[in-house]
Motif scaffolding. Sequence first.
Motif, PDB file in Angstrom:
ATOM      1  N   ALA A  41      23.504 -18.316 -34.762  1.00 37.16           N
ATOM      2  CA  ALA A  41      23.296 -16.922 -35.158  1.00 37.16           C
ATOM      3  C   ALA A  41      22.810 -16.085 -33.980  1.00 37.16           C
ATOM      4  N   LEU A  42      21.868 -16.631 -33.213  1.00 36.73           N
ATOM      5  CA  LEU A  42      21.307 -15.884 -32.096  1.00 36.73           C
ATOM      6  C   LEU A  42      22.249 -15.802 -30.905  1.00 36.73           C
ATOM      7  N   SER A  43      23.338 -16.576 -30.928  1.00 37.09           N
ATOM      8  CA  SER A  43      24.307 -16.496 -29.822  1.00 37.09           C
ATOM      9  C   SER A  43      24.979 -15.128 -29.770  1.00 37.09           C
ATOM     10  N   LYS A  44      24.874 -14.349 -30.855  1.00 36.04           N
ATOM     11  CA  LYS A  44      25.457 -13.011 -30.873  1.00 36.04           C
ATOM     12  C   LYS A  44      24.541 -11.967 -30.243  1.00 36.04           C
ATOM     13  N   GLY A  61      31.197  -4.114 -35.128  1.00 39.41           N
ATOM     14  CA  GLY A  61      31.483  -4.478 -33.749  1.00 39.41           C
ATOM     15  C   GLY A  61      30.243  -4.598 -32.886  1.00 39.41           C
ATOM     16  N   ARG A  62      29.342  -3.617 -32.983  1.00 38.01           N
ATOM     17  CA  ARG A  62      28.186  -3.595 -32.091  1.00 38.01           C
ATOM     18  C   ARG A  62      26.997  -2.972 -32.806  1.00 38.01           C
ATOM     19  N   SER A  63      25.896  -3.706 -32.851  1.00 35.39           N
ATOM     20  CA  SER A  63      24.674  -3.197 -33.464  1.00 35.39           C
ATOM     21  C   SER A  63      23.534  -3.283 -32.462  1.00 35.39           C
ATOM     22  N   ALA A  68      27.120 -10.089 -40.261  1.00 35.46           N
ATOM     23  CA  ALA A  68      28.033  -8.934 -40.271  1.00 35.46           C
ATOM     24  C   ALA A  68      28.440  -8.461 -38.891  1.00 35.46           C
ATOM     25  N   CYS A  69      27.616  -8.755 -37.868  1.00 37.87           N
ATOM     26  CA  CYS A  69      27.791  -8.142 -36.555  1.00 37.87           C
ATOM     27  C   CYS A  69      28.368  -9.127 -35.542  1.00 37.87           C
ATOM     28  N   ARG A  70      29.298  -8.640 -34.752  1.00 38.82           N
ATOM     29  CA  ARG A  70      29.871  -9.481 -33.693  1.00 38.82           C
ATOM     30  C   ARG A  70      29.000  -9.491 -32.444  1.00 38.82           C
ATOM     31  N   ARG A  71      28.263  -8.410 -32.220  1.00 42.16           N
ATOM     32  CA  ARG A  71      27.353  -8.336 -31.073  1.00 42.16           C
ATOM     33  C   ARG A  71      26.104  -7.581 -31.504  1.00 42.16           C
ATOM     34  N   ILE A  72      24.943  -8.101 -31.095  1.00 41.71           N
ATOM     35  CA  ILE A  72      23.660  -7.486 -31.420  1.00 41.71           C
ATOM     36  C   ILE A  72      22.899  -7.277 -30.113  1.00 41.71           C
TER      37      ILE A  72
END
Length: 272
Positions: free
Chosen positions: A131-134, A61-63, A81-85
Amino acid sequence: MTTGERTVPAGPPRHNADADWDQWPVCAYLTENYRQLHHSDEVVIRHHSGFYRQFPPDSIGRSVEWGAGPNLYPLMPAAAACRRIDAVEPGRSNIAYLTRQLRDGPDKSWQPFHALCRTLDPALPATLTEALSKVRVVPGDARAVPQGIYDLASMSFVAESVTEDPAEFADLCRAFIRSVRPGGHLVAVFMENMPSYRIGAGVAWPACPVDGAMVHDVFTPHTKKLHITHVGKDPTLPDYGDTGMVLLRAERRGDGGRGGEPSARHTGPVHE
């Protein structure tokens, strides 16, 4: 390519707060290290991609990227793997660079890094922009984030590269561990045995020479499933006085730091 310079500190050790991180030389740093894909980058990307492939797509969910700096490639394998970074970064020059990359599109020099990441994990978004949109840039000291709010934390060349004090290095690593919930996942890479250093002809930046044994000792009381890997010096990079890199994977313990599954120390080459 500009050659980095080793600096031998005189007097008492300098700490993280003694350096003006707002003045980090982004352009010179990128020129020296990241305008082309080096062998050491490939090794780190393979290690990190293998780490992230254990998770189903979008299952984290969040990294957090702890002390992100201007280096985009640790953010790339995380995007599968991550929805938000959260890219947490205190320095104004680094924040400005990261913000421009997300707003205006990444520099072309980052495309080979993304191509390798996607070869290793096809679940990664097809374009680097996607990819960077996360990623969200979070200005501030990573040590100030609330404890235990992340499912996963990544740290790339940070704790050993901001202080000359081994005790502060250990404190920074423990804060990194505490940023994830108990059972949360950790991945990191450290410069090995790097003394304080210069980027080009600029000011001297503090660093603490660490090795796999020191990293192992700091992380073992607070983690499980600890795997540490040594990587030799990349001769195509500037000589900052380092002897290579130390790569790490682990999970935060959920029992106050003791007991549970023992850690495993491994100092062989990376195989993914």
